[in-house]
Design a protein around this motif. Structure first.
Motif, PDB file in Angstrom:
ATOM      1  N   LEU A  75      55.811   8.619  19.821  1.00 40.64           N
ATOM      2  CA  LEU A  75      55.358   7.471  19.438  1.00 40.64           C
ATOM      3  C   LEU A  75      55.975   6.623  18.367  1.00 40.64           C
ATOM      4  CD1 LEU A  75      51.411   6.954  20.707  1.00 40.64           C
ATOM      5  CD2 LEU A  75      53.834   6.359  21.567  1.00 40.64           C
ATOM      6  N   SER A  76      55.483   7.361  16.853  1.00 38.91           N
ATOM      7  CA  SER A  76      56.772   7.296  15.629  1.00 38.91           C
ATOM      8  C   SER A  76      57.867   6.995  16.094  1.00 38.91           C
ATOM      9  CB  SER A  76      56.378   8.174  14.636  1.00 38.91           C
ATOM     10  OG  SER A  76      57.105   7.377  13.460  1.00 38.91           O
ATOM     11  N   THR A  77      58.647   8.307  16.767  1.00 40.66           N
ATOM     12  CA  THR A  77      60.182   8.143  17.069  1.00 40.66           C
ATOM     13  C   THR A  77      60.653   7.170  18.517  1.00 40.66           C
ATOM     14  OG1 THR A  77      59.394  10.274  16.548  1.00 40.66           O
ATOM     15  CG2 THR A  77      61.930   9.486  17.823  1.00 40.66           C
ATOM     16  N   TYR A  78      59.824   6.938  19.008  1.00 35.35           N
ATOM     17  CA  TYR A  78      60.274   5.962  19.909  1.00 35.35           C
ATOM     18  C   TYR A  78      59.364   4.938  19.886  1.00 35.35           C
ATOM     19  CZ  TYR A  78      62.565  10.119  21.213  1.00 35.35           C
ATOM     20  OH  TYR A  78      64.310  11.062  21.006  1.00 35.35           O
ATOM     21  N   ALA A  79      58.865   4.337  19.297  1.00 37.28           N
ATOM     22  CA  ALA A  79      57.494   3.421  19.538  1.00 37.28           C
ATOM     23  C   ALA A  79      57.921   2.446  18.093  1.00 37.28           C
ATOM     24  CB  ALA A  79      56.232   3.350  20.237  1.00 37.28           C
ATOM     25  N   LEU A  80      56.922   3.160  17.249  1.00 34.68           N
ATOM     26  CA  LEU A  80      57.119   2.317  16.042  1.00 34.68           C
ATOM     27  C   LEU A  80      58.608   2.032  15.522  1.00 34.68           C
ATOM     28  CD1 LEU A  80      55.698   1.280  13.321  1.00 34.68           C
ATOM     29  CD2 LEU A  80      55.423   3.422  12.713  1.00 34.68           C
ATOM     30  N   PHE A  81      59.111   2.924  15.522  1.00 37.73           N
ATOM     31  CA  PHE A  81      61.123   2.565  14.723  1.00 37.73           C
ATOM     32  C   PHE A  81      61.527   1.766  15.751  1.00 37.73           C
ATOM     33  CE2 PHE A  81      61.193   6.545  12.264  1.00 37.73           C
ATOM     34  CZ  PHE A  81      62.042   6.136  11.241  1.00 37.73           C
ATOM     35  N   PRO A  82      61.601   2.099  17.026  1.00 33.09           N
ATOM     36  CA  PRO A  82      62.050   0.579  18.032  1.00 33.09           C
ATOM     37  C   PRO A  82      62.167  -0.983  17.876  1.00 33.09           C
ATOM     38  CG  PRO A  82      61.949   3.056  19.698  1.00 33.09           C
ATOM     39  CD  PRO A  82      61.279   2.541  18.192  1.00 33.09           C
ATOM     40  N   LEU A  83      60.467  -1.290  16.967  1.00 32.02           N
ATOM     41  CA  LEU A  83      59.672  -2.365  17.163  1.00 32.02           C
ATOM     42  C   LEU A  83      60.225  -2.998  15.953  1.00 32.02           C
ATOM     43  CD1 LEU A  83      55.695  -1.559  18.115  1.00 32.02           C
ATOM     44  CD2 LEU A  83      57.493  -3.173  19.196  1.00 32.02           C
ATOM     45  N   LEU A  84      60.357  -1.740  14.700  1.00 31.50           N
ATOM     46  CA  LEU A  84      61.019  -2.047  13.638  1.00 31.50           C
ATOM     47  C   LEU A  84      62.492  -2.355  13.384  1.00 31.50           C
ATOM     48  CD1 LEU A  84      59.228   0.833  11.365  1.00 31.50           C
ATOM     49  CD2 LEU A  84      58.561  -1.731  11.156  1.00 31.50           C
ATOM     50  N   GLY A  85      63.066  -1.768  14.974  1.00 29.80           N
ATOM     51  CA  GLY A  85      63.731  -2.367  14.542  1.00 29.80           C
ATOM     52  C   GLY A  85      64.471  -3.208  15.467  1.00 29.80           C
ATOM     53  N   LEU A  86      63.609  -4.352  17.055  1.00 28.13           N
ATOM     54  CA  LEU A  86      63.803  -4.764  16.908  1.00 28.13           C
ATOM     55  C   LEU A  86      63.131  -6.680  16.418  1.00 28.13           C
ATOM     56  CD1 LEU A  86      62.015  -3.775  20.112  1.00 28.13           C
ATOM     57  CD2 LEU A  86      64.710  -4.730  20.385  1.00 28.13           C
ATOM     58  N   GLY A  87      62.936  -6.078  14.934  1.00 30.63           N
ATOM     59  CA  GLY A  87      61.955  -6.866  14.208  1.00 30.63           C
ATOM     60  C   GLY A  87      63.613  -7.552  13.193  1.00 30.63           C
ATOM     61  N   VAL A 243      57.435   3.075   7.854  1.00 29.31           N
ATOM     62  CA  VAL A 243      57.963   4.437   8.735  1.00 29.31           C
ATOM     63  C   VAL A 243      56.398   5.715   8.238  1.00 29.31           C
ATOM     64  CG1 VAL A 243      58.213   6.420   9.995  1.00 29.31           C
ATOM     65  CG2 VAL A 243      59.001   4.513   9.667  1.00 29.31           C
ATOM     66  N   LEU A 244      56.865   6.205   6.713  1.00 30.44           N
ATOM     67  CA  LEU A 244      56.795   7.146   6.044  1.00 30.44           C
ATOM     68  C   LEU A 244      55.307   6.551   5.759  1.00 30.44           C
ATOM     69  CD1 LEU A 244      59.004   7.255   3.209  1.00 30.44           C
ATOM     70  CD2 LEU A 244      58.466   9.408   5.115  1.00 30.44           C
ATOM     71  N   GLY A 245      55.036   5.266   5.373  1.00 29.28           N
ATOM     72  CA  GLY A 245      53.684   5.305   5.146  1.00 29.28           C
ATOM     73  C   GLY A 245      52.933   5.166   6.146  1.00 29.28           C
ATOM     74  N   ALA A 246      52.885   4.555   7.025  1.00 31.59           N
ATOM     75  CA  ALA A 246      52.104   4.445   8.342  1.00 31.59           C
ATOM     76  C   ALA A 246      51.787   5.938   9.231  1.00 31.59           C
ATOM     77  CB  ALA A 246      53.432   3.855   9.369  1.00 31.59           C
ATOM     78  N   THR A 247      53.043   6.875   8.688  1.00 32.91           N
ATOM     79  CA  THR A 247      53.176   8.303   9.431  1.00 32.91           C
ATOM     80  C   THR A 247      51.825   8.718   8.749  1.00 32.91           C
ATOM     81  OG1 THR A 247      54.104   8.688   7.803  1.00 32.91           O
ATOM     82  CG2 THR A 247      54.908   8.161  10.866  1.00 32.91           C
TER      83      THR A 247
END
Length: 322
Positions: A75-87, A243-247
């Motif tokens: 979920l971090s790799t394929y959900a959180l990261f893409p959301l940040l990329g879209l942002g 991402v580091l803080g979230a994980t």
């Protein structure tokens, strides 16, 4: 501290920078473009073949039982990261081409070698790291192109049938063949790790040289300013920090043991240059690849620096307990 910081800049990073400089000064032209593209394609096929042969089924089976951890990494790799990329794309802070490269970066799988190495350095669960990183890369062969097709249409970048066919033939098929032949060649590959490293890095350098050469011919350095590069670096830093803080926060909220929290921290916060460069070469027109992989190259170095420093700190904090 300064010496430790500078030690993260391994020779490969300097070679990568040198390759970009060489491509800027002496880009391939005319018939040489096809020559370098052919050599780079052959290197990528060999690269994925060797990675398939390296993939240990025993390690995957041993680590696959920890499904909560692997789901969190996924979920971090394929959900959180893409959301940040879209942002980042929606913010409008970056020029469109660089915003597309930033979004593509966030759609990539995690790294394998460095995730495992940093997990081991920090005294985490190495078997689980092998499983998470390997699974991320394997599913990324399918999922990254699918996410590109779904999320990057607004950038005018679509995944054609020819691109899918190339991914299957150039990436997935060699990987599958290498893994099927692991009983016969796995031992030899394990004894010749240096060969895999040379193929890894040589393939990346060839693709970067070819891609940046095409971008230079298309006028990349006339389109980019120092301010643009600074903005890309800043956005990469912000995404990595989030991402580091979230994980680490999610690991604590899930009540994961320290060893598993380290796996989530390192496997869930990285993006693979090894997978990303070949995929970019397949998915995007040659003239756009240089701009697309620029954020990836900057993020790659930032993640190495940050994770090396964090891994050392975690190892030191674990020493008294040992």
């Amino acid at each position: 501290m300064l010496r430790k910081f500078l030690s993260v800049f391994e020779p490969f990073i300097l070679t990568l920078v040198g390759t970009v400089v060489l491509a800027s000064l002496l880009p391939p032209r005319g018939a040489m473009v096809a020559v370098f593209e052919g050599i780079a394609d052959a290197g990528i096929v060999l690269l994925f073949f060797l990675h398939g042969a390296k993939l240990s089924r025993e390690a995957i089976v041993a680590g696959a039982r920890n499904w909560r951890l692997h789901l969190a990494v996924f979920l971090s790799t394929y959900a959180l990261f893409p959301l940040l990329g879209l942002g980042a794309q929606a913010s409008g802070i970056l020029p469109p081409a660089l915003a597309a490269g930033m979004l593509f970066l966030t759609l990539l799988p995690s790294t394998v070698q460095s995730s495992i190495a940093f997990t081991a350095m920090a005294r985490g669960n190495v078997a689980a790291a092998v499983c998470s990183a390997s699974f991320s890369n394997l599913i990324g062969i399918f999922l990254t192109p699918a996410l590109v097709a779904l999320l990057m249409r607004s950038n005018g970048m679509t995944v054609s049938f020819a691109s899918i066919q190339t991914i299957l033939l150039q990436l997935l098929l060699p990987f599958a063949l290498g893994h099927l032949l692991r009983p016969a060649i796995g031992g030899w590959v394990a004894r010749h790790k240096q060969l895999v490293t040379i193929v890894d890095r040589g393939s990346i350098l060839l693709v970067v040289y070819t891609a940046f050469g095409a971008a230079v011919v298309a006028g990349i350095w006339q389109q980019l300013s120092a301010a643009d590069l600074a903005l890309v670096l800043l956005v990469c830093l912000v995404i990595l920090a989030i991402v580091l803080g979230a994980t680490w926060g999610v690991a604590r909220a899930m009540g994961l043991p320290r060893e598993d929290a380290i796996v989530l921290l390192f496997c869930g916060s990285k993006k693979s240059l090894v997978s990303g460069v070949p995929m970019a070469g397949v998915l995007f027109p040659a003239a756009q690849v240089g701009m697309v992989i620029l954020p990836m190259m900057l993020f790659h170095q930032l993640q190495l620096i940050a994770c090396a420093l964090i891994a050392r700190r975690l190892a030191q904090s674990a020493a008294p307990a040992d």
